[in-house]
Design an enzyme around this catalytic site. Structure first.
Site, PDB file in Angstrom:
ATOM      1  N   HIS A  97       0.684  -1.218   0.165  1.00 56.82           N
ATOM      2  CA  HIS A  97       0.074   0.052  -0.121  1.00 56.82           C
ATOM      3  C   HIS A  97       0.965   1.222  -0.008  1.00 56.82           C
ATOM      4  O   HIS A  97       2.121   1.152   0.677  1.00 56.82           O
ATOM      5  CB  HIS A  97      -0.827   0.069   1.158  1.00 56.82           C
ATOM      6  CG  HIS A  97      -1.634  -0.982   1.590  1.00 56.82           C
ATOM      7  ND1 HIS A  97      -1.112  -2.160   1.878  1.00 56.82           N
ATOM      8  CD2 HIS A  97      -3.040  -1.301   1.288  1.00 56.82           C
ATOM      9  CE1 HIS A  97      -2.524  -3.014   2.291  1.00 56.82           C
ATOM     10  NE2 HIS A  97      -3.332  -2.326   1.606  1.00 56.82           N
TER      11      HIS A  97
ATOM     12  N   LYS B  51     -14.957  -8.528  -0.446  1.00 56.25           N
ATOM     13  CA  LYS B  51     -14.593  -9.010   1.022  1.00 56.25           C
ATOM     14  C   LYS B  51     -16.130  -8.767   1.524  1.00 56.25           C
ATOM     15  O   LYS B  51     -16.804  -7.776   1.491  1.00 56.25           O
ATOM     16  CB  LYS B  51     -13.758  -8.289   2.028  1.00 56.25           C
ATOM     17  CG  LYS B  51     -13.740  -8.862   3.323  1.00 56.25           C
ATOM     18  CD  LYS B  51     -12.573  -8.391   4.079  1.00 56.25           C
ATOM     19  CE  LYS B  51     -12.388  -8.869   5.387  1.00 56.25           C
ATOM     20  NZ  LYS B  51     -11.285  -8.412   6.216  1.00 56.25           N
TER      21      LYS B  51
ATOM     22  N   ASP C 299      -7.066 -14.501   8.216  1.00 55.96           N
ATOM     23  CA  ASP C 299      -5.900 -14.209   7.502  1.00 55.96           C
ATOM     24  C   ASP C 299      -4.645 -15.243   7.898  1.00 55.96           C
ATOM     25  O   ASP C 299      -3.436 -15.248   8.238  1.00 55.96           O
ATOM     26  CB  ASP C 299      -5.127 -12.884   7.382  1.00 55.96           C
ATOM     27  CG  ASP C 299      -6.162 -11.953   6.617  1.00 55.96           C
ATOM     28  OD1 ASP C 299      -6.636 -12.397   5.898  1.00 55.96           O
ATOM     29  OD2 ASP C 299      -5.991 -10.720   7.070  1.00 55.96           O
TER      30      ASP C 299
HETATM   31  C1  GLT Z   1      -5.839  -5.781   4.020  1.00 61.25           C
HETATM   32  C2  GLT Z   1      -6.963  -6.702   3.554  1.00 61.25           C
HETATM   33  C3  GLT Z   1      -6.576  -7.546   2.365  1.00 61.25           C
HETATM   34  C4  GLT Z   1      -6.217  -6.711   1.322  1.00 61.25           C
HETATM   35  C5  GLT Z   1      -5.012  -5.629   1.222  1.00 61.25           C
HETATM   36  C6  GLT Z   1      -5.119  -4.791   0.299  1.00 61.25           C
HETATM   37  S1  GLT Z   1      -5.059  -4.822   2.910  1.00 61.25           S
HETATM   38  O1  GLT Z   1      -5.024  -6.508   4.856  1.00 61.25           O
HETATM   39  O2  GLT Z   1      -7.402  -7.408   4.707  1.00 61.25           O
HETATM   40  O3  GLT Z   1      -7.485  -8.433   2.063  1.00 61.25           O
HETATM   41  O4  GLT Z   1      -5.904  -7.516   0.092  1.00 61.25           O
HETATM   42  O5  GLT Z   1      -5.698  -3.523   0.272  1.00 61.25           O
HETATM   43 MN    MN Z   2      -8.110 -10.668   4.287  1.00 62.46          MN
END
Ligand code: GLT
Ligand code: MN
Ligand code: MN
Length: 387
Positions: free
Chosen positions: A54, A183, A257
């Site tokens: 970023h 998302k 994540d």
């Molecule tokens: C953030 C998010 C990710 C995105 C990134 C890009 S930043 O960590 O959770 O899924 O891909 O902006």
């Molecule tokens: Mn993510």
């Protein structure tokens, strides 16, 4: 070594991934922040090919132009020293309080204008570092309550922003494609364009759809309870798989994540098999971070684990494709004796009439066993390492 990462595997990590300091809503950071140069060196040490960023992972949001130039100069030197490339860049449109109601969809027109300005500058930075893919993840582009923002207006505002920025890229003559990353929620209660399918539908409404694709993230589709492979396959089939974010996630949990391949092994296997079978040649980007329990050595274990799991699954995919019993079963399942050949193919009045007049043994069709239990068990045994 067989599972050692090599440049041709195109493994990348974001500065924000191995640079994650372990802050969460309940606790303070647990790791010291590494500088972008230190992160580049760490990534080179573990064998990554590239590093994504970023704007503000590299240049603080309040840096002066002179500070910016010095930071970018030092980072370029680190790229030179390590041989790392920067295939993808993106904008942070979510951390600063100015973006608490979103960026391109914010109700305040001044925020929308600032978001465009920030993105143009970040595009310039990404291109300067060599990026050819530009990701848009609209983390704050959503609502907690539909009382607060108009959904149709948000869709229009997001479209206007992407159209403006596409035109900017063309006007500058940049060799850059956009990848939109969906998302379903977190950090907003609901985020617009929640899934890969929603993004694909949106792209066809843009001024320059040819330069816009998707960046599917495994955890994001899993958060929505969806099948990631199906989303990726649809994007690929549409010529829109411009980038991919690999990680892992347990359904029903917060945004985790996790290390790629650490949870949903069968899903990860069929995903890797798909990418390798179709010959996807873009970055394999790990958008994940180490457990909060880890120190910097644990961060390296995390990064090595992502790449190693990918390569192990790639080897399993080759084994699957070469497995005589599995392939014979697949051939049997899809066998076609040609009996219906005259009914297959594009529509014609004659074909439709012949098909309407044909007779089928419905009972026999229903009585057939597909042997899917056997096939899936063979798959599981292969993954468990006993074949
Ligand atoms: C953030 C998010 C990710 C995105 C990134 C890009 S930043 O960590 O959770 O899924 O891909 O902006
Ligand atoms: Mn993510
Ligand atoms: Mn992501």
């Amino acid at each position: 070594m067989m599972y050692d990462p090599k440049p041709e595997h195109k493994f990348t990590f974001g500065l924000w991934t191995v640079g994650n300091i372990g802050r969460d809503p309940f606790g303070e950071p647990v790791r010291a922040a590494l500088s972008p140069v230190e992160i580049a060196r760490l990534l080179a040490e573990v064998g990554a090919w590239g590093v994504n960023l970023h704007d503000n992972d590299l240049v603080p949001i309040d840096a002066t132009p002179a500070e910016r130039d010095r930071i970018v100069h030092d980072f370029k030197a680190a790229l030179e020293e390590t041989g790392l490339v920067v295939p993808m860049a993106t904008t942070n449109l979510f951390s600063d309080p100015a973006f608490k109601d979103g960026a391109f969809t914010a109700n305040d027109a001044r925020v929308r204008a600032y978001a465009l300005q920030k993105t143009m500058r970040a595009i310039d930075l990404g291109v300067e570092l060599g990026a050819t893919t530009y990701v848009f993840w609209g983390g704050r582009e959503g609502v907690e309550s539909d009382a607060t923002k108009s959904a149709p207006d948000s869709i229009k505002r997001f479209r206007e922003a992407i159209n403006f920025l596409s035109a900017y890229v063309r006007d500058q003559g940049y060799d850059l494609r956009f990848a939109l990353e969906p998302k379903p929620n977190e950090p907003r209660g609901d985020i617009y364009f929640a899934t890969v399918g929603a993004m694909l539908g949106f792209i066809s409404t843009l001024d320059h759809p040819e330069m816009v694709g998707v960046n599917p993230e495994m955890a994001h589709e899993h958060m929505a309870g969806l099948n990631f492979l199906h989303a990726v396959a649809q994007a690929w089939e549409a010529g829109k798989l411009f980038h991919i974010d690999l990680n892992d996630q347990v359904l029903g949990r917060y945004d985790q994540d996790l290390r790629f391949g650490s949870q949903n092994i069968k899903s990860a296997f069929f995903l890797v098999k798909f990418l390798e079978d179709v010959g996807y040649n873009g970055s394999r980007h790990f958008d994940a971070h180490a457990y909060r329990t880890e120190d910097v050595e644990g961060v390296k274990d995390f990064a090595r684990g992502c790449m190693r799991n990918y390569l192990i699954l790639k080897e399993k995919a080759a084994r699957y494709n070469a497995d005589a019993e599995i392939q014979a079963l697949l051939a049997e399942i899809t066998a076609d004796d040609g009996a219906t050949a005259s009914y297959q193919g594009p529509y014609s009045r004659e074909r439709a009439a012949a098909l309407k007049a044909a007779s089928f043994d419905r009972a026999a069709l229903g009585a057939r066993g597909y042997a899917y239990e056997r096939l899936d068990q063979l798959t599981v045994e292969l993954l468990l390492g006993v074949r």
